[in-house]
Design a protein around this motif. Structure first.
Motif, PDB file in Angstrom:
ATOM      1  N   GLN A   1     100.564 -60.259 -18.035  1.00 17.72           N
ATOM      2  CA  GLN A   1     101.785 -60.604 -16.757  1.00 17.72           C
ATOM      3  C   GLN A   1     102.167 -62.052 -17.649  1.00 17.72           C
ATOM      4  O   GLN A   1     103.654 -61.997 -16.851  1.00 17.72           O
ATOM      5  CB  GLN A   1     101.072 -59.992 -15.281  1.00 17.72           C
ATOM      6  CG  GLN A   1     100.752 -58.892 -15.634  1.00 17.72           C
ATOM      7  CD  GLN A   1     100.455 -59.035 -13.361  1.00 17.72           C
ATOM      8  OE1 GLN A   1     101.866 -57.958 -13.269  1.00 17.72           O
ATOM      9  NE2 GLN A   1     100.581 -59.625 -12.651  1.00 17.72           N
TER      10      GLN A   1
ATOM     11  N   ILE B   1     107.257 -62.351  -9.456  1.00 20.19           N
ATOM     12  CA  ILE B   1     107.259 -61.473 -11.018  1.00 20.19           C
ATOM     13  C   ILE B   1     106.564 -63.782 -11.202  1.00 20.19           C
ATOM     14  O   ILE B   1     107.405 -64.646 -11.532  1.00 20.19           O
ATOM     15  CB  ILE B   1     108.818 -62.508 -11.340  1.00 20.19           C
ATOM     16  CG1 ILE B   1     109.245 -61.029 -10.715  1.00 20.19           C
ATOM     17  CG2 ILE B   1     108.493 -62.062 -12.935  1.00 20.19           C
ATOM     18  CD1 ILE B   1     110.412 -60.863 -11.026  1.00 20.19           C
TER      19      ILE B   1
ATOM     20  N   TYR C   1     109.161 -55.859 -13.501  1.00 20.26           N
ATOM     21  CA  TYR C   1     109.391 -56.317 -12.709  1.00 20.26           C
ATOM     22  C   TYR C   1     110.292 -56.578 -11.815  1.00 20.26           C
ATOM     23  O   TYR C   1     109.875 -56.766 -10.643  1.00 20.26           O
ATOM     24  CB  TYR C   1     108.694 -57.313 -13.722  1.00 20.26           C
ATOM     25  CG  TYR C   1     106.806 -57.270 -14.204  1.00 20.26           C
ATOM     26  CD1 TYR C   1     105.999 -56.880 -13.340  1.00 20.26           C
ATOM     27  CD2 TYR C   1     107.007 -57.262 -15.530  1.00 20.26           C
ATOM     28  CE1 TYR C   1     104.338 -56.959 -13.792  1.00 20.26           C
ATOM     29  CE2 TYR C   1     105.876 -56.977 -16.082  1.00 20.26           C
ATOM     30  CZ  TYR C   1     104.314 -57.207 -15.035  1.00 20.26           C
ATOM     31  OH  TYR C   1     103.314 -56.530 -15.510  1.00 20.26           O
TER      32      TYR C   1
END
Length: 578
Positions: free
Chosen positions: A396, A436, A447
């Motif tokens: 991520q 985020i 996202y």
């Protein structure tokens, strides 16, 4: 039995061979201690051997024992569904192989075959895995709600056969479902020797009468089925939810979370058995020091929590997770934590020391690298990402600052502060947020729409890095940061990598696909993206100009409208001239 912390259940079980010479049913429940209780949940399994086989009791016993033992040996980072499916697929393969090696190799009705229903209760969710004709019910007042479908084919009123079971075929097709549970929910698992002879009224009455001791309720149901003429083995399991956890899962981080936050050490100071050499990196998120182990004289890297975020509970939780995550990843392209050989006095993370530079600095030093060098680095980073994905983890926050290049040219992913672990997220779903965590320029568009990520999201970030290494620019410039709605995603305009560089058109085609705003239009897997960076895809070699209608339908209709408007103006002018 009951648990005293977090998830609490009561269990009742009873099994009897009934009027059969042997009991081909097998059952079991496992309630683990922490941290497994939070990370893997409670498992209950019921299997029923087929009466036509003289070895099916071996199959049912093996299936139950394998599930209860092997499920808890799977990675804590995996979801319940992934863990259980891996175990059941392996069990099915083993049973099928045993039949193939036996004298009944071509008669599955006499082989190592059984039906199975399993329930895993983790946090506030129940997961059911089912194949065959055992049943799982939820008690609903005075009624029973059947949660599973019988995989039994009816030929006639007197003849039926199993359509699905463990061990019948090399591949296993199993039903799966999950749903939220509440305190007071009661579930019943039963073989056909029980449910075909005992009605809901008696079951609910037995549950009420033996509420304080569910083994008694299970025994009463089994005895009633026998009294009503059951001619099969009879097994009943009862699970009652006494408490659903409403807090952070206990025990995930052991005692680490109880350690005091450390002071920032000075060079040459001795810190928890390490001699500080110098500060390597400092940011709003962490402080990293080069240190030497006072005993082994080995260089190490120490990562300390940020001074500015020590009152931020969410940040500290992610910091605690970093070492937990690192210890479950085994890849030469992922930073390796040190073995826990000494008692700690403070909260920090100790890792191997990598002598080298960040990819960000490498890109500054190598503004125009050759394509082969870029491919080599991308392949290494992709290998590190695949190690995360195999554990059902999403990084991520893949960006040049989070990748180190050592003196041998080996790339290592070094930061795990934004990693999402599917298994841990299951254990604490209430902690999930829409925040985020990644860096905007490298974050996939989904996202920003609150859709959550997938391995294809990490692929997007890697493709941005690859594009940047080749061109020195970002594929969408600053457009990503302005995404708020789906319309903003549709307006994203990709700048071809071969516009102002020596990037081949087919390499740009691979990048364009990996960087598509729609994750479902990207490559299915990292390996496919890496392959296309080395092997020309014929689809990208077509040099014909793509029609404007395909490239930009909105622009096509705008230009068409403008052209029609011009024609109308000309016609009006001609009419006026007459």
């Amino acid at each position: 039995m009951t648990m005293t912390r977090g998830l609490q259940i009561s269990v009742g079980q009873h099994s009897d061979k009934g009027r059969k010479p042997i009991n081909q049913d097998f059952h079991g429940v496992l309630v683990p201690d922490e941290p497994m209780l939070s990370l893997k949940g409670i498992a209950a399994v019921l299997a029923d051997g087929i009466s036509s086989s003289t070895v099916s009791q071996i199959a049912s016993e093996s299936a139950v024992k394998s599930f209860l033992m092997d499920y808890y040996c799977t990675s804590e980072s995996w979801t319940v569904k992934t863990s259980a499916r891996r175990v059941l697929d392996a069990t099915n393969s083993w049973l099928h192989a045993q039949t193939r090696k036996s004298q009944y190799a071509y008669d599955r009705d006499k082989g190592y075959v059984c039906t199975l229903s399993a329930m895993v209760i983790k946090a506030s969710t129940a997961h059911i895995f089912h194949v065959g004709d055992c049943r799982v019910y939820r008690v609903a007042g005075k009624a029973l709600e059947q949660l599973t479908d019988d995989h039994r084919i009816i030929v006639s009123s007197e003849q039926t056969y199993l359509g699905r079971a463990l061990g019948i075929n090399p591949q296993l097709e199993i039903d799966y479902q999950s749903f939220e549970i509440e305190t007071g929910d009661t579930f019943l698992l039963a073989t056909d020797g029980a449910y075909e002879f005992v009605d809901a009224r008696f079951v609910t009455s037995a549950l009420s009468e033996h509420a304080a001791e569910l083994d008694g309720a299970a025994k009463a149901i089994v005895e009633e089925a026998y009294r009503r003429g059951s001619d099969d083995n009879i097994t009943v399991q009862i699970l009652r939810i006494d408490a659903v956890p409403q807090r952070e899962p206990a025990g995930i981080f052991n005692q680490t979370s109880q350690l005091p936050l450390p002071p920032l050490p000075e060079p040459r100071a001795v810190f928890d058995g390490y001699r500080i050499v110098r500060e390597i990196h400092a940011s709003s998120r962490s402080h990293i020091y080069l240190a030497v182990d006072a005993v082994t004289e080995e260089p190490v890297a120490l990562k300390l929590p940020s001074i500015d975020l020590r009152d931020n509970a969410a940040y500290l939780k992610r910091f605690l997770m970093e070492e937990w995550i690192a210890r479950r990843i085994d890849s030469p392209h992922v930073l390796k934590p040190l073995s826990q050989s000494k008692r700690r006095g403070y909260l920090y993370v100790a890792t191997e020391f990598v002598e080298g530079q960040t990819l960000r600095q490498w890109m500054t030093d190598n503004p125009r690298p050759d394509l082969e060098t870029v491919r080599g680095l991308v392949e290494q980073i992709a290998a590190g990402l695949r190690a995360f994905h195999r554990m059902e983890m999403l990084h991520q926050d893949l960006r040049p600052d989070n990748i180190l290049i050592d003196k041998t040219g080996t790339a290592k992913i070094i930061d795990f502060g934004s990693v999402k672990v599917a298994g841990v997220a299951e254990a604490a779903p209430q902690d999930e947020t829409d925040e985020i965590l990644g860096t905007v320029q490298y974050t996939a568009p989904e996202y920003f729409l609150g859709q959550g990520g997938s391995p294809r999201s990490d692929m997007f970030s890697l493709a941005v890095i690859c594009y940047q290494m080749l061109t020195g620019k970002l594929p969408y410039g600053t457009q990503i940061a302005r995404i708020r709605r789906k319309a903003d995603v549709r307006r994203l305009k990709y700048r071809p990598a071969d516009d102002d560089s020596n990037v081949p058109a087919w390499v740009d085609g691979a990048l364009r696909r990996a960087l598509h705003p729609d994750p479902y239009k990207r490559h299915e897997d990292l390996s496919e993206f890496v392959f296309e960076l080395r092997t020309p895809n014929p689809a990208y070699l077509d040099t014909r100009i793509t029609p404007l209608l395909e490239r930009s339908p909105l622009m096509f209709w705008k230009l068409t409208t403008a052209a029609l408007a011009c024609v109308v103006v000309v016609l009006l002018a001609m009419l006026h001239a007459r």
